[in-house]
Write a protein that holds these residues in place. Sequence first.
Motif, PDB file in Angstrom:
ATOM      1  N   THR A   1       0.705  -1.349  -0.054  1.00 28.44           N
ATOM      2  CA  THR A   1      -0.040   0.014  -0.040  1.00 28.44           C
ATOM      3  C   THR A   1       1.049   1.190  -0.039  1.00 28.44           C
ATOM      4  O   THR A   1       0.319   2.201   0.013  1.00 28.44           O
ATOM      5  N   CYS A   2       2.237   1.341  -0.078  1.00 30.50           N
ATOM      6  CA  CYS A   2       3.016   2.351   0.066  1.00 30.50           C
ATOM      7  C   CYS A   2       2.772   3.338  -0.947  1.00 30.50           C
ATOM      8  O   CYS A   2       2.810   4.646  -1.012  1.00 30.50           O
ATOM      9  N   LYS A   3       2.533   2.696  -2.247  1.00 32.07           N
ATOM     10  CA  LYS A   3       2.254   3.793  -3.374  1.00 32.07           C
ATOM     11  C   LYS A   3       0.910   4.319  -3.378  1.00 32.07           C
ATOM     12  O   LYS A   3       0.574   5.111  -4.181  1.00 32.07           O
TER      13      LYS A   3
ATOM     14  N   VAL B   1      -7.478  -5.575   4.126  1.00 41.09           N
ATOM     15  CA  VAL B   1      -7.185  -3.982   3.934  1.00 41.09           C
ATOM     16  C   VAL B   1      -6.532  -3.551   2.727  1.00 41.09           C
ATOM     17  O   VAL B   1      -6.887  -2.618   2.080  1.00 41.09           O
ATOM     18  N   GLY B   2      -5.575  -4.464   2.360  1.00 40.30           N
ATOM     19  CA  GLY B   2      -4.599  -4.160   1.286  1.00 40.30           C
ATOM     20  C   GLY B   2      -5.439  -4.420  -0.179  1.00 40.30           C
ATOM     21  O   GLY B   2      -5.495  -3.700  -0.878  1.00 40.30           O
TER      22      GLY B   2
ATOM     23  N   GLY C   1      -9.487   7.315   0.101  1.00 44.44           N
ATOM     24  CA  GLY C   1     -10.164   6.123   0.614  1.00 44.44           C
ATOM     25  C   GLY C   1      -8.954   5.272   1.320  1.00 44.44           C
ATOM     26  O   GLY C   1      -9.463   4.440   2.433  1.00 44.44           O
ATOM     27  N   THR C   2      -7.898   5.473   1.215  1.00 49.23           N
ATOM     28  CA  THR C   2      -6.880   4.875   1.542  1.00 49.23           C
ATOM     29  C   THR C   2      -6.824   5.131   3.317  1.00 49.23           C
ATOM     30  O   THR C   2      -6.768   4.340   4.305  1.00 49.23           O
TER      31      THR C   2
ATOM     32  N   CYS D   1       1.675  -2.586   7.900  1.00 50.91           N
ATOM     33  CA  CYS D   1       1.838  -3.056   6.459  1.00 50.91           C
ATOM     34  C   CYS D   1       3.072  -2.178   5.715  1.00 50.91           C
ATOM     35  O   CYS D   1       3.816  -2.984   4.846  1.00 50.91           O
ATOM     36  N   LEU D   2       3.445  -1.102   6.230  1.00 54.10           N
ATOM     37  CA  LEU D   2       4.333  -0.164   5.483  1.00 54.10           C
ATOM     38  C   LEU D   2       5.872  -0.421   6.123  1.00 54.10           C
ATOM     39  O   LEU D   2       6.617  -0.538   5.256  1.00 54.10           O
TER      40      LEU D   2
END
Length: 326
Positions: free
Chosen positions: A39-41, A87-88, A47-48, A67-68
Amino acid sequence: MNTSYRTVAVLQRHLRRAVSLSSYALLFPGQGSQYVGMTCKLQDLPGTRTIFRTAERVLGYDLQSLCLQGPREMLNQTVHCQPAVVVGSLVALQQLEAQSPEVLSGCTAAAGFSVGEITALIFAEALSLEQGLQLIKTRADCMQAACEEMSGSMLSVVGLETEVVQSLCDQANAATTPPPKVCIANYMFPRGLVVSGGSDGVRCVEEGAVREGGVVKQVAVSGAFHSSLMSSAVPKLTRLLETMDVTMPRLSVISNVTGRPYSSVEEIRQLLADQVTQPVLWEASLRGILDNGPLTFVEVGPNKQLKTILKRINRDAFKSCISVTV
């Protein structure tokens, strides 16, 4: 051109090629697809932020940082990786909606592998985001506890017919006492299965599969998922689902347990609880979707595991499959 723009450009090219097909089916991955940095990008998508804030409130910890930044060992724990994968996938949906909303409006079916089925039900509005996250939290906690109560393992077996693998399970169960027993837990693709259960029985199946000429590999999970070793999770999930305001999905969502679309709210409640002890009928699920006519599969979430499996089921569907990753 930076990586995120390249990703969008590739996605748009694939979608333009798929525009001639009238409908889409979304596929959501399960446990094992997570990785540190996911999800870093996509952090700038509105929404993220909303999804991660809701997840932190429901789960009680900072899933976004996990996650990050990891650490990987903590992210890979069942209690954390199941929410992370869901979530991802929901974050990847935000990218898909921003770049190609016609895919979501043209979606007629959805399926998710194991915990990914909950993602599919959130997407199809059978569960709210908050309800889905609460269900995932309870599911992950219960399965983690079941793993700690009774050790088990899972084994991928490729190259052998189902009847041969079932016979090996029967032989292992006859040779290892007392329980836990072993069973076929995932029907992935033709001659591609996963066995789950007590570690002694799984070792017996492994030895027999090698003798029969199969290709075997230990699955990197913490327990015997989709087997009787997860039975302690079922009552807790059943009680939770009884309290939830579950509705019929707005599109066809395929059950892992039956390989068919859900037909009632009562069936959703029952099968979501039973799913943790029942085999995943993944090949049957995808074939059922394909039987309803031409469409484009879109895998939404971390990595591209489901697209790889699709290649073993239907090569034409694999060629047109789009991956929306995080």
